[in-house]
Motif scaffolding. Sequence first.
Motif, PDB file in Angstrom:
ATOM      1  N   ALA A 111       0.291   1.725  11.954  1.00 38.17           N
ATOM      2  CA  ALA A 111       0.870   1.659  13.304  1.00 38.17           C
ATOM      3  C   ALA A 111       2.095   0.770  13.328  1.00 38.17           C
ATOM      4  CB  ALA A 111      -0.178   1.158  14.288  1.00 38.17           C
ATOM      5  N   ASP A 112       2.038  -0.375  12.651  1.00 39.85           N
ATOM      6  CA  ASP A 112       3.199  -1.273  12.621  1.00 39.85           C
ATOM      7  C   ASP A 112       4.382  -0.621  11.923  1.00 39.85           C
ATOM      8  OD1 ASP A 112       2.556  -3.553  14.074  1.00 39.85           O
ATOM      9  OD2 ASP A 112       1.433  -4.445  12.425  1.00 39.85           O
ATOM     10  N   ARG A 113       4.118   0.124  10.866  1.00 39.29           N
ATOM     11  CA  ARG A 113       5.231   0.795  10.166  1.00 39.29           C
ATOM     12  C   ARG A 113       5.852   1.872  11.043  1.00 39.29           C
ATOM     13  NH1 ARG A 113       5.555  -0.953   5.089  1.00 39.29           N
ATOM     14  NH2 ARG A 113       3.681  -1.772   4.070  1.00 39.29           N
ATOM     15  N   GLU A 114       5.058   2.472  11.922  1.00 42.56           N
ATOM     16  CA  GLU A 114       5.602   3.466  12.843  1.00 42.56           C
ATOM     17  C   GLU A 114       6.433   2.822  13.948  1.00 42.56           C
ATOM     18  OE1 GLU A 114       5.505   6.684  12.829  1.00 42.56           O
ATOM     19  OE2 GLU A 114       4.025   7.190  11.303  1.00 42.56           O
ATOM     20  N   LEU A 115       6.072   1.605  14.341  1.00 45.49           N
ATOM     21  CA  LEU A 115       6.748   0.949  15.464  1.00 45.49           C
ATOM     22  C   LEU A 115       7.989   0.185  15.041  1.00 45.49           C
ATOM     23  CD1 LEU A 115       3.638  -0.470  17.377  1.00 45.49           C
ATOM     24  CD2 LEU A 115       5.120   1.382  18.148  1.00 45.49           C
ATOM     25  N   LEU A 116       7.991  -0.393  13.852  1.00 44.48           N
ATOM     26  CA  LEU A 116       9.089  -1.249  13.414  1.00 44.48           C
ATOM     27  C   LEU A 116      10.100  -0.452  12.589  1.00 44.48           C
ATOM     28  CD1 LEU A 116       6.895  -4.312  12.513  1.00 44.48           C
ATOM     29  CD2 LEU A 116       8.628  -4.243  14.317  1.00 44.48           C
ATOM     30  N   PRO A 117      11.382  -0.826  12.634  1.00 44.18           N
ATOM     31  CA  PRO A 117      12.414  -0.063  11.901  1.00 44.18           C
ATOM     32  C   PRO A 117      12.183  -0.102  10.396  1.00 44.18           C
ATOM     33  CG  PRO A 117      13.295  -2.136  12.750  1.00 44.18           C
ATOM     34  CD  PRO A 117      11.947  -1.967  13.367  1.00 44.18           C
ATOM     35  N   THR A 118      12.726   0.885   9.726  1.00 44.24           N
ATOM     36  CA  THR A 118      12.473   1.030   8.289  1.00 44.24           C
ATOM     37  C   THR A 118      13.067  -0.113   7.474  1.00 44.24           C
ATOM     38  OG1 THR A 118      14.457   2.428   8.145  1.00 44.24           O
ATOM     39  CG2 THR A 118      12.336   3.542   8.419  1.00 44.24           C
ATOM     40  N   PHE A 119      14.139  -0.760   7.974  1.00 46.94           N
ATOM     41  CA  PHE A 119      14.760  -1.837   7.204  1.00 46.94           C
ATOM     42  C   PHE A 119      14.004  -3.156   7.329  1.00 46.94           C
ATOM     43  CE2 PHE A 119      16.952  -1.427  11.297  1.00 46.94           C
ATOM     44  CZ  PHE A 119      16.819  -2.710  11.818  1.00 46.94           C
ATOM     45  N   HIS A 120      12.943  -3.174   8.117  1.00 51.60           N
ATOM     46  CA  HIS A 120      12.139  -4.396   8.265  1.00 51.60           C
ATOM     47  C   HIS A 120      10.942  -4.344   7.339  1.00 51.60           C
ATOM     48  CE1 HIS A 120      10.043  -7.746  10.138  1.00 51.60           C
ATOM     49  NE2 HIS A 120       8.979  -6.974  10.286  1.00 51.60           N
ATOM     50  N   GLU A 121      10.701  -5.433   6.617  1.00 52.56           N
ATOM     51  CA  GLU A 121       9.542  -5.519   5.729  1.00 52.56           C
ATOM     52  C   GLU A 121       8.315  -5.893   6.554  1.00 52.56           C
ATOM     53  OE1 GLU A 121       7.949  -8.018   1.821  1.00 52.56           O
ATOM     54  OE2 GLU A 121       9.980  -8.319   2.594  1.00 52.56           O
ATOM     55  N   VAL A 122       7.399  -4.956   6.683  1.00 48.85           N
ATOM     56  CA  VAL A 122       6.225  -5.158   7.533  1.00 48.85           C
ATOM     57  C   VAL A 122       5.286  -6.176   6.903  1.00 48.85           C
ATOM     58  CG1 VAL A 122       4.178  -4.042   8.529  1.00 48.85           C
ATOM     59  CG2 VAL A 122       6.378  -2.861   8.534  1.00 48.85           C
ATOM     60  N   SER A 123       4.839  -7.124   7.717  1.00 49.30           N
ATOM     61  CA  SER A 123       3.869  -8.117   7.278  1.00 49.30           C
ATOM     62  C   SER A 123       2.466  -7.538   7.382  1.00 49.30           C
ATOM     63  CB  SER A 123       3.992  -9.375   8.147  1.00 49.30           C
ATOM     64  OG  SER A 123       2.995 -10.313   7.826  1.00 49.30           O
ATOM     65  N   VAL A 124       1.643  -7.756   6.361  1.00 43.19           N
ATOM     66  CA  VAL A 124       0.295  -7.207   6.314  1.00 43.19           C
ATOM     67  C   VAL A 124      -0.697  -8.339   6.061  1.00 43.19           C
ATOM     68  CG1 VAL A 124      -1.268  -5.592   5.176  1.00 43.19           C
ATOM     69  CG2 VAL A 124       1.149  -5.025   5.418  1.00 43.19           C
ATOM     70  N   TYR A 125      -1.750  -8.402   6.869  1.00 42.69           N
ATOM     71  CA  TYR A 125      -2.831  -9.356   6.647  1.00 42.69           C
ATOM     72  C   TYR A 125      -4.147  -8.709   7.076  1.00 42.69           C
ATOM     73  CZ  TYR A 125      -5.871 -13.358   6.713  1.00 42.69           C
ATOM     74  OH  TYR A 125      -6.918 -14.197   6.467  1.00 42.69           O
ATOM     75  N   PRO A 126      -5.204  -8.884   6.276  1.00 41.36           N
ATOM     76  CA  PRO A 126      -5.188  -9.540   4.970  1.00 41.36           C
ATOM     77  C   PRO A 126      -4.573  -8.634   3.915  1.00 41.36           C
ATOM     78  CG  PRO A 126      -7.361  -8.683   5.446  1.00 41.36           C
ATOM     79  CD  PRO A 126      -6.542  -8.440   6.682  1.00 41.36           C
ATOM     80  N   GLN A 127      -3.989  -9.253   2.886  1.00 43.75           N
ATOM     81  CA  GLN A 127      -3.403  -8.459   1.823  1.00 43.75           C
ATOM     82  C   GLN A 127      -4.499  -7.649   1.147  1.00 43.75           C
ATOM     83  OE1 GLN A 127      -0.297  -8.033   0.987  1.00 43.75           O
ATOM     84  NE2 GLN A 127       0.603  -9.513   2.411  1.00 43.75           N
ATOM     85  N   LYS A 128      -4.234  -6.374   0.954  1.00 37.29           N
ATOM     86  CA  LYS A 128      -5.248  -5.490   0.364  1.00 37.29           C
ATOM     87  C   LYS A 128      -5.425  -5.804  -1.124  1.00 37.29           C
ATOM     88  CE  LYS A 128      -4.616  -1.541   3.444  1.00 37.29           C
ATOM     89  NZ  LYS A 128      -3.504  -2.015   4.249  1.00 37.29           N
ATOM     90  N   GLU A 129      -6.679  -5.916  -1.537  1.00 37.79           N
ATOM     91  CA  GLU A 129      -6.960  -6.075  -2.955  1.00 37.79           C
ATOM     92  C   GLU A 129      -6.813  -4.722  -3.652  1.00 37.79           C
ATOM     93  OE1 GLU A 129     -10.831  -7.706  -3.208  1.00 37.79           O
ATOM     94  OE2 GLU A 129     -10.192  -9.738  -2.665  1.00 37.79           O
TER      95      GLU A 129
END
Length: 477
Positions: A424-442
Amino acid sequence: LLTVTMFLSTLTPKFYFALTVTSSFISGLIFVFEWWHFRKYGTSFIEQVSVSHLRPLIGGAESSPPAPAAFSAGENETSRQSMPECKVWRNPLNLFRGAEYSRYMWVTGKEPLTYYDMNLSAQDHQTFFTCDTDALRPSDTVMQKAWRERNPQARIKAAYQALELNNDCATAYVLLAEEEATTIVDAEKYFKQALKAGEMIYRKSQNCHSQSPQHEAQLRRDTNVLVYVKRRLAMCARKLGRIREAVKMMRDLMKEFPLLSMLNIHENLLEALLELQAYADVQAVLAKYDDISLPKSAAICYTAALLKARAVSERFSPETASRRGLSTAEINAVEAIHRAVEFNPHVPKYLLEMKSLVLPPEHILKRGDSEAVAYAFFHLQHWKRIEGALNLLHCTWEGTFRMIPYPLEKGHLFYPYPSCTETADRELLPTFHEVSVYPQKELPFFIHFTAGLCSFSAMLALLTHQFPELMVVFAKA
């Protein structure tokens, strides 16, 4: 592959070397594909296929995996799927398209809004600004089509057509204020015209709303238009520096329409009061909307933390605190920061300027990176204004993660993210922005497995190339 290799190695060293090279190449392709699938979808392809298709064939569990979670705008919707939904909310502080988003695009050449985000806004406009009685007024019929147009120029042209049919078409002025006005001053002029027309239509709807269900629907639509216009006028006043006027407009709006709390007008009010440094008034607003057991938004959580940090941040020193221990006020401030970070762990890096900001989207995902961007974009200045607040945040925010059982068990206030959050965040934020993810997937087991298989096969191929006779003897043994 190793068994087949050992069998063929009895024939000739060339076969042995060819097969080891082939197996190394195939396992390398599998590893690359597994890594790409995990980065894109967050799951292992081999594991997904084995659970979904192979397990039923060999007599495993017959229950099908849960359907992927869907996105939905709004609130209080019952989830019909086995996984929790990622509800997308309208950003209470969203910018003006013509006066702010478009100016950014003119300067940088980058599109700040995604198609998904703008499509959600189009759906909002159709919900808020249209109803079944639009056919009775030609101007509303034109505007109903205008909200569905994808091209901005087509929408603006339709708004002017609606004004030609009816000079008091409030929604046409709203569209022009949002998309044609290139400055906040111009947007405010359009909204004032929309307010004049909207109040007149609203009074007419009030007088006849009880006559039929259609008139009730028309009153709801006219109410939505009036609330939207008043809110945007208050935001214009805030952006133009008339902050006390903006605060009064927001308070009046909340008193006049108390049932529309889902619009989160109190978040606009909180930001304006922080700009006035009216911290007692901020605390009064928080007391009404803050819920200790389940925080409502990053704005509420981090504003509560900011107020508690303000009481101790000026004199706070990590060295002194480590020697004498934390005072009661400092413990309360640290706990408030921990509570805020547990609700949305993406915010601190933006407040501490460890990660660059972008323009906030028109919709946000609660607890997601999009909400963190929207909060920090407007509230970073308020944290900087209070001396020592960012220093206290810097010293304490990472300690939150040591208190949370990693990664998916509940902490004191932390509760697991649904699997669709990152998407959902990747759909909402522009492609040139590095999306923050938590918790980091193992990394899944099969990525480690294919990486090991690829390395082992490559080593066999290399040893076979260097020592063909010896490797054939080893394979026979």
